[in-house]
Design an enzyme around this catalytic site. Structure first.
Site, mmCIF file in Angstrom:
data_model
loop_
_atom_site.group_PDB
_atom_site.id
_atom_site.type_symbol
_atom_site.label_atom_id
_atom_site.label_comp_id
_atom_site.label_asym_id
_atom_site.label_seq_id
_atom_site.Cartn_x
_atom_site.Cartn_y
_atom_site.Cartn_z
ATOM 1 N N TYR A 117 7.328 35.042 28.825
ATOM 2 C CA TYR A 117 8.182 35.254 27.646
ATOM 3 C C TYR A 117 9.429 36.034 28.034
ATOM 4 O O TYR A 117 10.537 35.749 27.573
ATOM 5 C CB TYR A 117 7.414 36.011 26.542
ATOM 6 C CG TYR A 117 8.214 36.062 25.259
ATOM 7 C CD1 TYR A 117 8.108 35.049 24.316
ATOM 8 C CD2 TYR A 117 9.120 37.102 25.019
ATOM 9 C CE1 TYR A 117 8.872 35.067 23.160
ATOM 10 C CE2 TYR A 117 9.883 37.127 23.863
ATOM 11 C CZ TYR A 117 9.756 36.111 22.930
ATOM 12 O OH TYR A 117 10.521 36.122 21.796
ATOM 13 N N ARG A 125 33.904 7.593 16.664
ATOM 14 C CA ARG A 125 34.626 8.861 16.858
ATOM 15 C C ARG A 125 35.968 8.748 16.139
ATOM 16 O O ARG A 125 37.015 8.580 16.741
ATOM 17 C CB ARG A 125 34.859 9.153 18.347
ATOM 18 C CG ARG A 125 33.606 9.389 19.173
ATOM 19 C CD ARG A 125 32.998 10.779 19.108
ATOM 20 N NE ARG A 125 32.249 11.090 17.918
ATOM 21 C CZ ARG A 125 31.493 12.185 17.767
ATOM 22 N NH1 ARG A 125 31.400 13.059 18.725
ATOM 23 N NH2 ARG A 125 30.843 12.413 16.657
ATOM 24 N N LYS A 139 25.526 17.957 29.527
ATOM 25 C CA LYS A 139 26.498 17.008 30.074
ATOM 26 C C LYS A 139 26.626 17.240 31.588
ATOM 27 O O LYS A 139 25.820 16.740 32.351
ATOM 28 C CB LYS A 139 27.858 17.177 29.373
ATOM 29 C CG LYS A 139 27.891 16.596 27.965
ATOM 30 C CD LYS A 139 27.345 17.497 26.908
ATOM 31 C CE LYS A 139 27.609 17.023 25.504
ATOM 32 N NZ LYS A 139 26.883 17.827 24.506
ATOM 33 N N ASP A 142 35.508 25.796 25.828
ATOM 34 C CA ASP A 142 34.332 24.948 25.730
ATOM 35 C C ASP A 142 34.286 24.259 27.087
ATOM 36 O O ASP A 142 35.026 23.305 27.349
ATOM 37 C CB ASP A 142 34.488 23.940 24.591
ATOM 38 C CG ASP A 142 33.243 23.080 24.443
ATOM 39 O OD1 ASP A 142 32.571 22.830 25.469
ATOM 40 O OD2 ASP A 142 32.930 22.663 23.317
ATOM 41 N N PHE A 191 36.198 19.605 18.219
ATOM 42 C CA PHE A 191 34.923 18.905 18.376
ATOM 43 C C PHE A 191 34.099 19.174 17.126
ATOM 44 O O PHE A 191 34.202 20.242 16.521
ATOM 45 C CB PHE A 191 34.177 19.294 19.659
ATOM 46 C CG PHE A 191 32.975 18.419 19.826
ATOM 47 C CD1 PHE A 191 33.135 17.079 20.130
ATOM 48 C CD2 PHE A 191 31.697 18.891 19.576
ATOM 49 C CE1 PHE A 191 32.033 16.218 20.185
ATOM 50 C CE2 PHE A 191 30.593 18.042 19.632
ATOM 51 C CZ PHE A 191 30.756 16.703 19.950
ATOM 52 N N THR A 192 33.282 18.206 16.751
ATOM 53 C CA THR A 192 32.569 18.256 15.465
ATOM 54 C C THR A 192 31.759 19.545 15.265
ATOM 55 O O THR A 192 31.958 20.265 14.292
ATOM 56 C CB THR A 192 31.635 17.032 15.355
ATOM 57 O OG1 THR A 192 30.819 16.981 16.526
ATOM 58 C CG2 THR A 192 32.420 15.734 15.226
ATOM 59 N N PHE A 227 28.555 12.147 10.176
ATOM 60 C CA PHE A 227 28.439 10.985 11.064
ATOM 61 C C PHE A 227 27.018 10.775 11.577
ATOM 62 O O PHE A 227 26.636 9.666 11.910
ATOM 63 C CB PHE A 227 29.419 11.104 12.239
ATOM 64 C CG PHE A 227 29.224 12.341 13.073
ATOM 65 C CD1 PHE A 227 29.816 13.531 12.712
ATOM 66 C CD2 PHE A 227 28.436 12.311 14.205
ATOM 67 C CE1 PHE A 227 29.615 14.683 13.468
ATOM 68 C CE2 PHE A 227 28.232 13.451 14.976
ATOM 69 C CZ PHE A 227 28.824 14.640 14.596
HETATM 70 N N1 PM9 Z 1 28.587 16.579 22.335
HETATM 71 C C1 PM9 Z 1 28.477 14.220 22.321
HETATM 72 O O1 PM9 Z 1 27.823 13.181 22.159
HETATM 73 C C2 PM9 Z 1 26.493 15.512 21.469
HETATM 74 C C3 PM9 Z 1 26.310 15.605 20.058
HETATM 75 S S1 PM9 Z 1 27.593 15.479 18.911
HETATM 76 C C4 PM9 Z 1 27.812 13.867 18.632
HETATM 77 O O2 PM9 Z 1 29.640 14.218 22.757
HETATM 78 C C5 PM9 Z 1 31.432 19.594 23.129
HETATM 79 C C6 PM9 Z 1 32.768 19.346 23.727
HETATM 80 C C7 PM9 Z 1 30.505 18.585 23.005
HETATM 81 C C8 PM9 Z 1 29.233 18.866 22.398
HETATM 82 C C9 PM9 Z 1 28.289 17.853 22.162
HETATM 83 C C10 PM9 Z 1 28.974 20.196 21.984
HETATM 84 C C11 PM9 Z 1 27.674 20.564 21.354
HETATM 85 C C12 PM9 Z 1 29.931 21.157 22.129
HETATM 86 N N2 PM9 Z 1 31.132 20.835 22.694
HETATM 87 O O3 PM9 Z 1 25.092 18.845 21.594
HETATM 88 O O4 PM9 Z 1 24.752 21.177 20.893
HETATM 89 O O5 PM9 Z 1 30.809 17.367 23.430
HETATM 90 O O6 PM9 Z 1 24.460 20.588 23.270
HETATM 91 O O7 PM9 Z 1 26.684 20.612 22.314
HETATM 92 C C13 PM9 Z 1 27.865 15.500 22.051
HETATM 93 P P1 PM9 Z 1 25.163 20.280 21.990
#
Ligand code: PM9
Length: 458
Positions: A71, A381, A257, A214, A123-124, A448
């Site tokens: 833990y 997108r 990523k 980011d 970004f979303t 979306f």
């Molecule tokens: N990006 C993508 O498919 C996954 C989910 S949203 C459709 O591109 C940036 C630049 C991203 C991103 C996720 C996140 C969030 C933050 N910044 O999905 O929570 O491209 O790990 O990261 C997606 P997490």
């Protein structure tokens, strides 16, 4: 161009299934024309996202076996901390379950009600995590980024004149921090130049503003700096990365990523105050500060993947596989965002389906049509992703209305890229026969992911 040769060989395979034409037609209707709502078993080639979809290496899988699931004080956390220091140059790390967990902590700490956060596009999830504490994300990317045809080599750059205008119009105290995304996702996976980061740092120093990245796709961004920016032709990727990070006050990072893993995230900084505040918040929302929602084995895979993902030969193959798909489409005059970016090819839905109104959601329509044609899953997108204006509640129609064909890392072969290109070229030839959509269900947040649509008469 020649298909790029892979710098790896395949040890494990996973069968995939091509559903019949009849099943594809039925499946996309069951999903309300939203590719997020398709069952994965109905998908042949999954280009929905590059997030959490990478194939891990034998070295990463070996690392999973030495997961220390204590833990508190897991040794894998310290391996992660060391990898972040070596690759990115940050000494403090707060682990989170994925990128938006890091955004939540960092932005809740930095944003006060009615403040703005300038960023190179948006970004979303990042936009939403600025809005939840009462802030607003505003666009400060160069104009070229909004033009799919413009060949600027660094379309992710921030526009310093726009930054100056935000300072003049709002006053410096209304700016929570400056957010800079690497390899800007919504602009087409377009990189930021080192020169721009350096100048932005000077600007932020003048106004005592914090500059938070980011850094999710920072290794791919570093590859583009090496490929395109004078003076970096022979610089090791890791040195480029460390210089990039040296201009920041910290980063949020989705490990799903460039770290080549299926789950994980972190924030990292050299700023003790940010570190202490977010390390305290992580125990409320994610888990103890030495695991933050990840298993020990997952932290080990992130630590190893962060290092592996900076190998030059891997990045060269990666970026060139994306380029290979883009070039096949461009040769057939299919409208895509140029130049091709780091993680995906973006189709320009406004040019692909010019007979549709914006209210008929051209990008959503095109993603559904691609699935129906070939069981290739892509992602909208455009305006559906952008959502509504926070103040007026009206739909916002961004200049870019795109469909993203996102390439998972080390997963698909070049023949899969050829299959995808031929389906899209085929669809482009009969584009006038594709009817638009109307939205029939709209959730409140990040619509979306869960919205539903019905086909309208042509
Ligand atoms: N990006 C993508 O498919 C996954 C989910 S949203 C459709 O591109 C940036 C630049 C991203 C991103 C996720 C996140 C969030 C933050 N910044 O999905 O929570 O491209 O790990 O990261 C997606 P997490």
């Amino acid at each position: 161009m020649q298909p790029p040769a892979e710098p790896f060989k395949i040890k494990v395979v996973e069968p995939v299934n091509l559903p019949s034409e009849e099943r594809r037609k039925e499946a996309i209707r069951e999903a309300g024309f939203n590719t997020f709502l398709l069952l994965s078993e109905d998908v042949y080639i999954d280009l929905l996202t590059d997030s959490g979809t990478a194939a891990m290496s034998d070295n990463q899988w070996a690392g999973m076996m030495i997961g220390d699931e204590a833990y508190a004080g897991s040794k894998n956390f310290y391996n992660l901390e060391k990898a972040v220091l070596d690759v990115l140059g940050y000494k403090y790390v707060v682990p989170t379950h994925q990128g938006r967990g890091a955004e939540h902590l960092m932005f809740q700490h930095l944003v006060k009600p009615n403040q703005i956060v300038p960023r190179n596009m948006y970004f979303t999830t990042s936009k939403l995590h600025v809005e939840i504490p009462g802030g607003k994300m505003v666009d400060a990317i160069i104009d070229e980024a909004h033009d799919p045809e413009n060949l600027h080599p660094f379309k992710g750059d921030m526009d310093l004149n726009k930054m100056q205008k935000y300072v003049d119009d709002y006053g410096v105290e209304k700016i929570a921090f400056v957010s800079v995304e690497m390899n800007v996702n919504m602009a087409g996976g377009q990189p930021v130049s080192m020169d721009n980061l350096r100048k932005l740092r000077e600007f932020c120093n003048d106004y005592k503003l914090k500059m938070i990245y980011d850094a999710t796709r920072s290794s791919e961004n570093a590859y583009f700096i090496r490929e395109r920016e004078t003076g970096y032709e022979d610089t090791p990727i890791i040195e480029i990365l460390r210089e990039m990070m040296s201009y920041s006050d910290g980063s949020v990072y989705s490990s799903k990523k460039d770290c080549l893993v299926n789950i994980g995230g972190f924030l990292a900084t050299n700023d003790k105050e940010i570190f202490e505040a977010t390390r305290n918040m992580v125990v409320i929302y994610e888990g103890l500060h030495t695991y933050g929602g990840m298993a020990g084995r997952d932290m080990e895979a992130v630590a190893r993947g962060l290092r592996e993902g900076t190998q030059y030969e891997y990045l060269k193959y990666r970026v060139n596989q994306v380029r290979y798909l883009g070039e096949m489409l461009m040769e057939a005059n299919v409208p895509i965002v140029k130049p091709t970016g780091g993680h995906a090819i973006f189709l320009n839905a406004l040019k692909f389906l010019p007979h549709l109104e914006r209210e008929q959601w051209p990008a959503q329509t095109l993603a559904g049509a691609i699935y129906e044609d070939s069981a290739v899953r892509a992602m909208e997108r455009g305006a559906v992703s952008k959502g509504r204006d926070k103040e007026t509640g009206e739909n916002v129609f961004p200049a870019l209305e795109l469909v993203r064909l996102t390439i998972p890392r080390r997963v698909y072969t070049n023949t899969h890229m050829e299959y995808t290109a031929s389906s899209i070229i085929n669809l482009y030839e009969k584009r006038n026969t594709i009817p638009g959509l109307k939205m029939v269900y709209e959730p409140k947040y990040l619509r979306f992911f869960q919205a539903k649509f019905e086909q309208m008469p042509l």
